[in-house]
Design a protein around this motif. Structure first.
Motif, mmCIF file in Angstrom:
data_model
loop_
_atom_site.group_PDB
_atom_site.id
_atom_site.type_symbol
_atom_site.label_atom_id
_atom_site.label_comp_id
_atom_site.label_asym_id
_atom_site.label_seq_id
_atom_site.Cartn_x
_atom_site.Cartn_y
_atom_site.Cartn_z
ATOM 1 N N UNK A 39 -6.917 -35.288 -9.404
ATOM 2 C CA UNK A 39 -8.055 -36.209 -9.581
ATOM 3 C C UNK A 39 -7.986 -37.388 -8.616
ATOM 4 N N UNK A 40 -6.783 -37.862 -8.314
ATOM 5 C CA UNK A 40 -6.635 -38.975 -7.370
ATOM 6 C C UNK A 40 -7.116 -38.547 -5.980
ATOM 7 N N UNK A 41 -6.764 -37.327 -5.560
ATOM 8 C CA UNK A 41 -7.221 -36.822 -4.260
ATOM 9 C C UNK A 41 -8.746 -36.673 -4.234
ATOM 10 N N UNK A 42 -9.299 -36.124 -5.311
ATOM 11 C CA UNK A 42 -10.737 -35.858 -5.365
ATOM 12 C C UNK A 42 -11.561 -37.132 -5.507
ATOM 13 N N UNK A 65 3.972 -41.143 -5.166
ATOM 14 C CA UNK A 65 2.962 -40.237 -4.617
ATOM 15 C C UNK A 65 1.542 -40.818 -4.668
ATOM 16 N N UNK A 66 1.216 -41.538 -5.748
ATOM 17 C CA UNK A 66 -0.102 -42.162 -5.839
ATOM 18 C C UNK A 66 -0.258 -43.258 -4.792
ATOM 19 N N UNK A 67 0.790 -44.036 -4.601
ATOM 20 C CA UNK A 67 0.743 -45.109 -3.598
ATOM 21 C C UNK A 67 0.588 -44.519 -2.203
ATOM 22 N N UNK A 68 1.280 -43.399 -1.926
ATOM 23 C CA UNK A 68 1.167 -42.730 -0.621
ATOM 24 C C UNK A 68 -0.249 -42.181 -0.424
ATOM 25 N N UNK A 69 -0.798 -41.602 -1.470
ATOM 26 C CA UNK A 69 -2.126 -41.006 -1.414
ATOM 27 C C UNK A 69 -3.232 -42.067 -1.347
ATOM 28 N N UNK A 70 -3.051 -43.146 -2.097
ATOM 29 C CA UNK A 70 -4.052 -44.218 -2.197
ATOM 30 C C UNK A 70 -3.389 -45.574 -1.948
ATOM 31 N N UNK A 71 -3.117 -45.918 -0.687
ATOM 32 C CA UNK A 71 -2.364 -47.141 -0.398
ATOM 33 C C UNK A 71 -3.039 -48.437 -0.845
ATOM 34 N N UNK A 72 -4.365 -48.432 -0.992
ATOM 35 C CA UNK A 72 -5.065 -49.664 -1.369
ATOM 36 C C UNK A 72 -5.436 -49.718 -2.850
ATOM 37 N N UNK A 73 -5.117 -48.677 -3.597
ATOM 38 C CA UNK A 73 -5.462 -48.647 -5.025
ATOM 39 C C UNK A 73 -4.614 -49.656 -5.796
ATOM 40 N N UNK A 74 -5.204 -50.182 -6.848
ATOM 41 C CA UNK A 74 -4.507 -51.133 -7.729
ATOM 42 C C UNK A 74 -3.899 -50.327 -8.879
#
Length: 174
Positions: A39-42, A65-74
């Motif tokens: 879901x994070x990728x999509x 992995x989430x930080x790598x995938x979405x570096x600007x996400x909170x």
């Protein structure tokens, strides 16, 4: 704002989704690590609410992995088993905030909203009880010894059985 809620408790996830949708969040829910990464990728969410304990999985393992995938996400880690050691570990891995359950909606909205960070440090009105401070310290020393109870007991200058009894008790509330 897009929000990904990673929570294995379906009732809590539903409640959070319902309440946060009222505050203009577009919520998606995942109940395990595999589903969360998919879901994070999509969805490419702006914010992520991550439960530390996902059934038999550890939410801390998802932060990197989430930080790598979405570096600007909170990324906000939610946990019912708070300790200083896990808070430090979560921040080291890349979480932006760390909240304990049950979390009130005002606190949750405060960390989710993108607001300028205040340079004034607020001193909490409530001071931790000595029992809570002891619990936090034991957890920190135990974590630094990689869970080795005997070594932790020696460092804390207490008998191993005494430490084991303290560890069997639930965390002391404020």
């Amino acid at each position: 704002m897009k929000l990904l809620i990673i929570e294995d408790d379906i009732n809590l996830a539903t409640t959070l989704t319902r309440r946060l949708t009222k505050h203009s969040f577009n919520c998606e829910v995942a109940h395990n690590q595999t589903e969360a990464l998919l879901r994070a990728r999509q969805q490419q969410p702006d914010c992520i609410l991550l439960d530390m304990k996902l059934a038999d999985e550890n939410g801390l393992a998802l932060i990197a992995p989430l930080r790598h995938l979405l570096p600007k996400a909170h990324i906000v880690l939610l946990t019912g088993f708070a300790s200083i050691a896990t808070a430090v570990e979560a921040m080291r891995l890349g979480a932006n905030d760390y909240l304990t359950k049950p979390v009130d909606m005002a606190s949750l909205l405060k960390v989710l909203k993108v607001e300028p960070v205040s340079t004034v440090t607020e001193i909490p009105e409530e001071v931790m009880s000595p029992e809570r401070l002891e619990w936090e310290h034991i957890q920190h020393v135990l974590h630094s010894n990689n869970g080795n109870v005997s070594m932790t007991a020696r460092q804390l200058n207490m008998h191993r059985r005494t430490l084991q009894r303290k560890l069997q008790k639930k965390p002391v509330q404020q």
